[in-house]
Design a protein around this motif. Structure first.
Motif, PDB file in Angstrom:
ATOM      1  N   LYS A  82       0.803  -1.219   0.000  1.00 18.93           N
ATOM      2  CA  LYS A  82       0.000   0.000   0.000  1.00 18.93           C
ATOM      3  C   LYS A  82       0.835   1.269   0.000  1.00 18.93           C
ATOM      4  CE  LYS A  82      -0.662  -0.195   5.033  1.00 18.93           C
ATOM      5  NZ  LYS A  82      -1.675  -0.283   6.116  1.00 18.93           N
ATOM      6  N   SER A  83       2.123   1.165   0.320  1.00 19.00           N
ATOM      7  CA  SER A  83       3.008   2.325   0.255  1.00 19.00           C
ATOM      8  C   SER A  83       3.343   2.715  -1.181  1.00 19.00           C
ATOM      9  CB  SER A  83       4.311   2.036   1.008  1.00 19.00           C
ATOM     10  OG  SER A  83       5.054   1.012   0.358  1.00 19.00           O
ATOM     11  N   GLY A  84       3.087   1.795  -2.139  1.00 21.52           N
ATOM     12  CA  GLY A  84       3.405   2.044  -3.534  1.00 21.52           C
ATOM     13  C   GLY A  84       4.512   1.175  -4.074  1.00 21.52           C
ATOM     14  N   LEU A  85       5.237   0.483  -3.201  1.00 22.82           N
ATOM     15  CA  LEU A  85       6.315  -0.405  -3.641  1.00 22.82           C
ATOM     16  C   LEU A  85       5.718  -1.682  -4.240  1.00 22.82           C
ATOM     17  CD1 LEU A  85       8.731  -0.076  -0.595  1.00 22.82           C
ATOM     18  CD2 LEU A  85       8.976   1.007  -2.845  1.00 22.82           C
ATOM     19  N   PHE A  86       6.322  -2.193  -5.296  1.00 24.36           N
ATOM     20  CA  PHE A  86       5.857  -3.446  -5.878  1.00 24.36           C
ATOM     21  C   PHE A  86       7.039  -4.278  -6.353  1.00 24.36           C
ATOM     22  CE2 PHE A  86       5.792  -0.454  -9.489  1.00 24.36           C
ATOM     23  CZ  PHE A  86       6.521  -1.159 -10.450  1.00 24.36           C
ATOM     24  N   ALA A  87       6.793  -5.582  -6.486  1.00 24.71           N
ATOM     25  CA  ALA A  87       7.794  -6.520  -6.990  1.00 24.71           C
ATOM     26  C   ALA A  87       7.074  -7.606  -7.777  1.00 24.71           C
ATOM     27  CB  ALA A  87       8.587  -7.138  -5.841  1.00 24.71           C
ATOM     28  N   ASN A  88       7.708  -8.065  -8.841  1.00 26.26           N
ATOM     29  CA  ASN A  88       7.141  -9.131  -9.676  1.00 26.26           C
ATOM     30  C   ASN A  88       8.237 -10.105 -10.080  1.00 26.26           C
ATOM     31  OD1 ASN A  88       4.177  -8.328 -10.656  1.00 26.26           O
ATOM     32  ND2 ASN A  88       5.416  -6.471 -10.513  1.00 26.26           N
ATOM     33  N   VAL A  89       7.884 -11.380 -10.143  1.00 23.41           N
ATOM     34  CA  VAL A  89       8.770 -12.411 -10.685  1.00 23.41           C
ATOM     35  C   VAL A  89       7.955 -13.220 -11.686  1.00 23.41           C
ATOM     36  CG1 VAL A  89      10.218 -14.419 -10.212  1.00 23.41           C
ATOM     37  CG2 VAL A  89      10.100 -12.547  -8.551  1.00 23.41           C
ATOM     38  N   ASN A  90       8.474 -13.363 -12.902  1.00 19.66           N
ATOM     39  CA  ASN A  90       7.767 -14.110 -13.945  1.00 19.66           C
ATOM     40  C   ASN A  90       8.720 -15.034 -14.674  1.00 19.66           C
ATOM     41  OD1 ASN A  90       4.807 -12.987 -14.518  1.00 19.66           O
ATOM     42  ND2 ASN A  90       6.096 -11.283 -13.843  1.00 19.66           N
ATOM     43  N   GLY A  91       8.241 -16.227 -14.983  1.00 23.60           N
ATOM     44  CA  GLY A  91       9.006 -17.175 -15.778  1.00 23.60           C
ATOM     45  C   GLY A  91       8.358 -17.350 -17.137  1.00 23.60           C
ATOM     46  N   PHE A  92       9.180 -17.501 -18.190  1.00 26.90           N
ATOM     47  CA  PHE A  92       8.679 -17.569 -19.564  1.00 26.90           C
ATOM     48  C   PHE A  92       9.177 -18.832 -20.257  1.00 26.90           C
ATOM     49  CE2 PHE A  92       8.626 -13.191 -18.309  1.00 26.90           C
ATOM     50  CZ  PHE A  92       7.482 -12.663 -18.874  1.00 26.90           C
ATOM     51  N   TRP A  93       8.266 -19.524 -20.893  1.00 25.11           N
ATOM     52  CA  TRP A  93       8.540 -20.734 -21.684  1.00 25.11           C
ATOM     53  C   TRP A  93       8.248 -20.423 -23.134  1.00 25.11           C
ATOM     54  CZ3 TRP A  93       6.152 -23.814 -25.174  1.00 25.11           C
ATOM     55  CH2 TRP A  93       6.621 -25.124 -25.363  1.00 25.11           C
ATOM     56  N   TYR A  94       9.193 -20.769 -24.032  1.00 20.92           N
ATOM     57  CA  TYR A  94       9.040 -20.469 -25.458  1.00 20.92           C
ATOM     58  C   TYR A  94       9.082 -21.755 -26.271  1.00 20.92           C
ATOM     59  CZ  TYR A  94      10.238 -15.865 -23.688  1.00 20.92           C
ATOM     60  OH  TYR A  94      10.257 -14.698 -22.962  1.00 20.92           O
ATOM     61  N   GLY A 102      13.126 -20.153 -21.107  1.00 21.76           N
ATOM     62  CA  GLY A 102      14.162 -19.250 -21.567  1.00 21.76           C
ATOM     63  C   GLY A 102      14.463 -18.070 -20.686  1.00 21.76           C
ATOM     64  N   LEU A 103      13.569 -17.705 -19.751  1.00 19.71           N
ATOM     65  CA  LEU A 103      13.741 -16.417 -19.096  1.00 19.71           C
ATOM     66  C   LEU A 103      13.019 -16.366 -17.753  1.00 19.71           C
ATOM     67  CD1 LEU A 103      14.268 -13.276 -19.061  1.00 19.71           C
ATOM     68  CD2 LEU A 103      12.209 -13.064 -20.452  1.00 19.71           C
ATOM     69  N   THR A 104      13.701 -15.807 -16.763  1.00 20.74           N
ATOM     70  CA  THR A 104      13.071 -15.404 -15.514  1.00 20.74           C
ATOM     71  C   THR A 104      13.248 -13.897 -15.391  1.00 20.74           C
ATOM     72  OG1 THR A 104      13.604 -17.500 -14.438  1.00 20.74           O
ATOM     73  CG2 THR A 104      13.022 -15.652 -13.012  1.00 20.74           C
ATOM     74  N   ALA A 105      12.146 -13.160 -15.253  1.00 18.82           N
ATOM     75  CA  ALA A 105      12.186 -11.703 -15.214  1.00 18.82           C
ATOM     76  C   ALA A 105      11.780 -11.212 -13.833  1.00 18.82           C
ATOM     77  CB  ALA A 105      11.259 -11.124 -16.277  1.00 18.82           C
ATOM     78  N   VAL A 106      12.589 -10.334 -13.269  1.00 17.63           N
ATOM     79  CA  VAL A 106      12.342  -9.768 -11.944  1.00 17.63           C
ATOM     80  C   VAL A 106      12.186  -8.266 -12.078  1.00 17.63           C
ATOM     81  CG1 VAL A 106      13.259  -9.433  -9.619  1.00 17.63           C
ATOM     82  CG2 VAL A 106      13.675 -11.584 -10.826  1.00 17.63           C
ATOM     83  N   SER A 107      11.158  -7.707 -11.438  1.00 18.15           N
ATOM     84  CA  SER A 107      10.884  -6.277 -11.514  1.00 18.15           C
ATOM     85  C   SER A 107      10.673  -5.722 -10.103  1.00 18.15           C
ATOM     86  CB  SER A 107       9.634  -6.026 -12.364  1.00 18.15           C
ATOM     87  OG  SER A 107       9.322  -4.640 -12.409  1.00 18.15           O
ATOM     88  N   LEU A 108      11.314  -4.584  -9.816  1.00 14.36           N
ATOM     89  CA  LEU A 108      11.153  -3.882  -8.550  1.00 14.36           C
ATOM     90  C   LEU A 108      10.839  -2.426  -8.856  1.00 14.36           C
ATOM     91  CD1 LEU A 108      14.302  -5.245  -6.663  1.00 14.36           C
ATOM     92  CD2 LEU A 108      11.932  -6.008  -6.360  1.00 14.36           C
ATOM     93  N   GLY A 109       9.820  -1.866  -8.182  1.00 16.18           N
ATOM     94  CA  GLY A 109       9.483  -0.495  -8.529  1.00 16.18           C
ATOM     95  C   GLY A 109       8.595   0.184  -7.516  1.00 16.18           C
ATOM     96  N   PHE A 128      16.897 -12.798 -16.309  1.00 16.23           N
ATOM     97  CA  PHE A 128      17.846 -13.900 -16.162  1.00 16.23           C
ATOM     98  C   PHE A 128      17.573 -14.907 -17.278  1.00 16.23           C
ATOM     99  CE2 PHE A 128      17.238 -12.102 -11.945  1.00 16.23           C
ATOM    100  CZ  PHE A 128      18.540 -11.989 -11.464  1.00 16.23           C
ATOM    101  N   PHE A 129      18.381 -14.877 -18.325  1.00 18.38           N
ATOM    102  CA  PHE A 129      18.195 -15.775 -19.458  1.00 18.38           C
ATOM    103  C   PHE A 129      18.898 -17.095 -19.202  1.00 18.38           C
ATOM    104  CE2 PHE A 129      17.460 -11.623 -21.271  1.00 18.38           C
ATOM    105  CZ  PHE A 129      16.404 -11.848 -22.131  1.00 18.38           C
ATOM    106  N   THR A 130      18.299 -18.176 -19.684  1.00 25.33           N
ATOM    107  CA  THR A 130      18.895 -19.490 -19.525  1.00 25.33           C
ATOM    108  C   THR A 130      20.228 -19.576 -20.253  1.00 25.33           C
ATOM    109  OG1 THR A 130      16.665 -20.408 -19.431  1.00 25.33           O
ATOM    110  CG2 THR A 130      18.469 -21.966 -19.720  1.00 25.33           C
ATOM    111  N   ALA A 131      20.337 -18.909 -21.395  1.00 24.00           N
ATOM    112  CA  ALA A 131      21.589 -18.865 -22.163  1.00 24.00           C
ATOM    113  C   ALA A 131      22.060 -17.419 -22.233  1.00 24.00           C
ATOM    114  CB  ALA A 131      21.380 -19.445 -23.554  1.00 24.00           C
ATOM    115  N   GLU A 132      22.668 -16.923 -21.153  1.00 24.48           N
ATOM    116  CA  GLU A 132      23.052 -15.516 -21.045  1.00 24.48           C
ATOM    117  C   GLU A 132      24.056 -15.108 -22.121  1.00 24.48           C
ATOM    118  OE1 GLU A 132      22.165 -13.072 -19.032  1.00 24.48           O
ATOM    119  OE2 GLU A 132      20.898 -14.099 -17.589  1.00 24.48           O
TER     120      GLU A 132
END
Length: 317
Positions: A82-94, A102-109, A128-132
């Protein structure tokens, strides 16, 4: 903001190289507008945890699909305080990456409001890519301003991507907010037609396939004339990055040098239909893109469209 292909050689012309890994994190502008609407409707915004799963029929980057087909799935979790801070973690399959995950994406804001009509946010994202080793840009700094004028919601996005190199994306847009409460079995139903444009900078890569006596590689290319045409058409660095994730061995046979350019990249139209029952939301979106060639970009671009489906469940804390 949120990837296919045919596995048989004879179908490879329908195979999609897609580009969009860096542009398609889950916390996209339309998701943000939904979040902002729900927060503004509360007398006092509260904290929430959400889980989501999604499908996209075709991955694009800045509106480009290059006539190659690739679909994808994502699964994620997000937390908003509720202060406005947020975080997200998402994994992606292609569908056509190796490995497919292929990818794990992390967001802080942070998300804030100016009165009841303006919302703003800033975030840092890391992918974070599986094949950086085949990816140039793994970080981004993002800023968004959204104006709420009843049914009319203009917004402006800006993103700076960096890693081995850097690039910019600027995207103004307009969303119409059409909603109805308590319709049939649904507590809410909304349609958000959106028009946006993308301006950006990117590296146009002059590529050259080096001659080789490797018979397996030459046979590989002979079944893929569209791929060879693409490599000789000055692709962008982001496109090369994704291509190397699909065909990593190409790195051995490419000679390349690049030039950074800026310009109009895409006109986009999207039509997200969202229905909600309790804490559950289902969003179906149809998107139509009209990509524009950047200076020095020789690959022939054509309009493309795709559908996506997302399911969200929110826990109020």
């Amino acid at each position: 903001m949120a990837a296919s292909g045919q596995e048989n050689d004879k179908n490879d012309n329908n195979h999609e190289l897609d580009l969009s890994l860096l542009d398609e994190l889950d916390l996209d502008t339309l998701t943000l507008i939904d979040l902002i609407d729900s927060l503004l409707s509360m007398e006092e915004p509260g904290s929430q945890l959400s889980v989501n799963a999604g499908y996209i029929s075709q991955i694009t980057s800045s509106g480009r699909d290059l006539d190659f087909r690739q679909y994808g799935f994502n699964l994620g979790v997000g937390y908003f305080h509720k202060s406005g801070l947020f975080a997200n973690v998402n994994g992606f399959w292609y569908s056509d990456f190796d490995p497919n995950y292929g990818l794990t994406a992390v967001s802080l804001g942070y998300l804030g409001f100016i009165g009841k009509k303006v919302a703003y946010l800033g975030s840092y994202d890391h992918s974070f890519f599986t094949a950086e080793e085949n990816v140039s840009l793994t970080n981004s700094l993002n800023g968004t301003v959204i104006f709420d004028f009843a049914f009319f919601e203009p917004y402006l996005d800006y993103s700076f991507y960096f890693g081995r190199g850097n690039t910019h994306r600027i995207s103004p847009g307009i969303t119409l907010d059409l909603k109805k409460r308590n319709w049939l079995i649904f507590e809410s139903i909304s349609l958000r037609p959106t028009f946006s444009v993308i301006f950006g900078s990117t590296e146009i890569v002059n590529t050259k396939l080096q001659s080789t006596d490797d018979q397996n590689f030459n046979r590989f290319l002979s079944f893929r004339p569209r791929l060879k045409e693409f490599l000789e058409s000055n692709p962008t660095q982001e496109q090369i990055d994704v291509l190397l994730r699909v065909y990593p061995r190409l790195q051995e046979f490419l000679a390349q040098n690049g030039e950074n350019v800026f310009g109009l990249m895409n006109y986009g139209f999207s039509f997200p239909l969202s229905v909600g029952i309790g804490s559950t939301s289902l969003v179906f979106t149809y998107t139509y893109n009209i990509p524009e060639e950047l200076p020095g970009e020789l690959f022939e671009l054509s309009p493309n469209d795709y559908i996506s489906l997302s399911l969200y469940y929110k826990f109020k804390l």
